[in-house]
Design an enzyme around this catalytic site. Structure first.
Site, PDB file in Angstrom:
ATOM      1  N   SER A  81       0.819  -1.213   0.000  1.00  0.00           N
ATOM      2  CA  SER A  81       0.000   0.000   0.000  1.00  0.00           C
ATOM      3  C   SER A  81       0.851   1.260   0.000  1.00  0.00           C
ATOM      4  O   SER A  81       0.324   2.356  -0.088  1.00  0.00           O
ATOM      5  CB  SER A  81      -0.918   0.009   1.233  1.00  0.00           C
ATOM      6  N   GLY A 211     -10.721  -1.832  10.871  1.00  0.00           N
ATOM      7  CA  GLY A 211      -9.910  -2.958  10.387  1.00  0.00           C
ATOM      8  C   GLY A 211      -9.344  -3.780  11.521  1.00  0.00           C
ATOM      9  O   GLY A 211      -8.135  -3.832  11.715  1.00  0.00           O
ATOM     10  N   SER A 307       5.399   4.224  13.550  1.00  0.00           N
ATOM     11  CA  SER A 307       5.870   3.341  12.483  1.00  0.00           C
ATOM     12  C   SER A 307       6.177   4.028  11.157  1.00  0.00           C
ATOM     13  O   SER A 307       6.916   3.472  10.340  1.00  0.00           O
ATOM     14  CB  SER A 307       4.863   2.205  12.255  1.00  0.00           C
TER      15      SER A 307
END
Length: 322
Positions: A81, A211, A307
């Site tokens: 992605s 998600g 991250s």
């Protein structure tokens, strides 16, 4: 005899040696304001300042650098992605080979442009109707390329674990480690490193509410699929945990916290205004969980992996002012 884990603490140490001098040893950020708001000592591992702007370079370089000369001569392929795409593209360039990357057509422009800027060929697909794994595998087979998946690979997982390894080496004992979860590679590697060094540490994953495939999977005891998430955290828009990563995470991850898109926006805004650092939505989810008091019981000393920071200026402004 118990099953041999796919990734060990020694694998993470080996990855650290391999990426030494190539990947950045990213800084650890502290904030008294953050500590006061959270009620704990918080140590932020700034992978938003890693090469390509995310932790993904660690695993990509560890994996690509282990390919044979013959494989490197043919080139590599990946699907992503965005951040793994950039990571493989840069790793390929560093190692003198070429990369072809399968990316969603709605990938943020900053990530598409950066991947192309590292010299990769980009093949796009519709993330809501296409199967990126099938597309990537077919492309690699057709062109004779070595496929480097974003998380379903022991060398990738071991490389990602070096972020937690560095954090603990620098700050010492932690009561908990909070890690964003997409496909599960970062938390699998981080949990391997953290629990190998600190057996009593609690490892908490964070997913967007839209998600929560890993949370559901851990509760069910097997991998569970959800509809493709529609969330601002595009790097966490996985619909099912990886098979390899889940085999690690079901043993080592202690729980999953969920955050809303609005809580992620709040964390991005806090990081920018108070910490003077830019994080993308996926990169902010761990911080969001702490700020929203979603990590319970509250640890005394907690590490958080920021991250990634790959978000364009216009998109960043849109997110934090919306």
């Amino acid at each position: 005899m118990p099953d041999t884990p796919p990734v060990t603490l020694q694998d993470v140490h080996d990855a650290a040696a391999r990426i030494n001098g190539v990947a950045h040893r990213t800084p650890v950020l502290r904030s008294r304001t953050l500590d006061a708001l959270v009620g704990a000592e918080v140590f932020l591992k700034c992978e938003n300042l890693q090469r390509i702007g995310a932790f993904k370079f660690r695993g990509a370089y560890n994996a690509v650098s282990r390919l044979s000369a013959e494989q490197l001569a043919r080139g590599v392929a990946a699907y992503s992605s965005g951040n793994h795409a950039q990571a493989v593209a840069l790793a390929a360039r560093e190692l003198g080979t070429t990369a072809v990357i399968v990316m969603p057509e709605d990938t943020p422009r900053a990530k598409l442009d950066a991947t192309a800027g590292y010299g990769a060929e980009i093949v796009t697909y519709d993330r809501y109707t296409g199967d990126r794994v099938a597309i990537g595998e077919a492309l690699a087979a057709d062109r004779g390329l070595a496929l480097v998946p974003p998380y379903e690979h022991p060398h990738v997982i071991a490389g990602q674990g070096t972020a937690a390894l560095e954090l603990i080496e620098e700050v010492g004992e932690l009561d908990a480690l909070v890690v964003p979860v997409g496909g599960g590679g970062l938390i699998a590697g981080s949990a391997t490193a953290a629990k190998g060094l600190l057996p009593g540490i609690r490892v908490v994953g964070v997913e967007p509410e839209a998600g929560d495939d890993t949370r559901r999977s851990l509760e069910a005891g097997h991998r569970v699929s959800v509809p493709v998430p529609r969330t601002i955290a595009d790097g966490q828009a996985a619909d099912i945990p990886g098979e390899l990563t889940f085999s690690v995470n079901r043993r080592l991850v202690d729980g999953i916290s969920l955050v809303s898109d609005d809580q992620i926006r709040d964390a991005m805004r806090f990081a920018f205004e108070r910490l003077k650092t830019v994080v993308e939505p996926s990169g902010a989810s761990g911080l969001a969980a702490l700020l929203a008091h979603r990590v319970t019981p509250l640890p005394r000393r907690v590490g958080v992996i920021l991250s990634g920071g790959n978000v364009g200026a216009d998109r960043f402004a849109e997110l934090v002012t919306g």
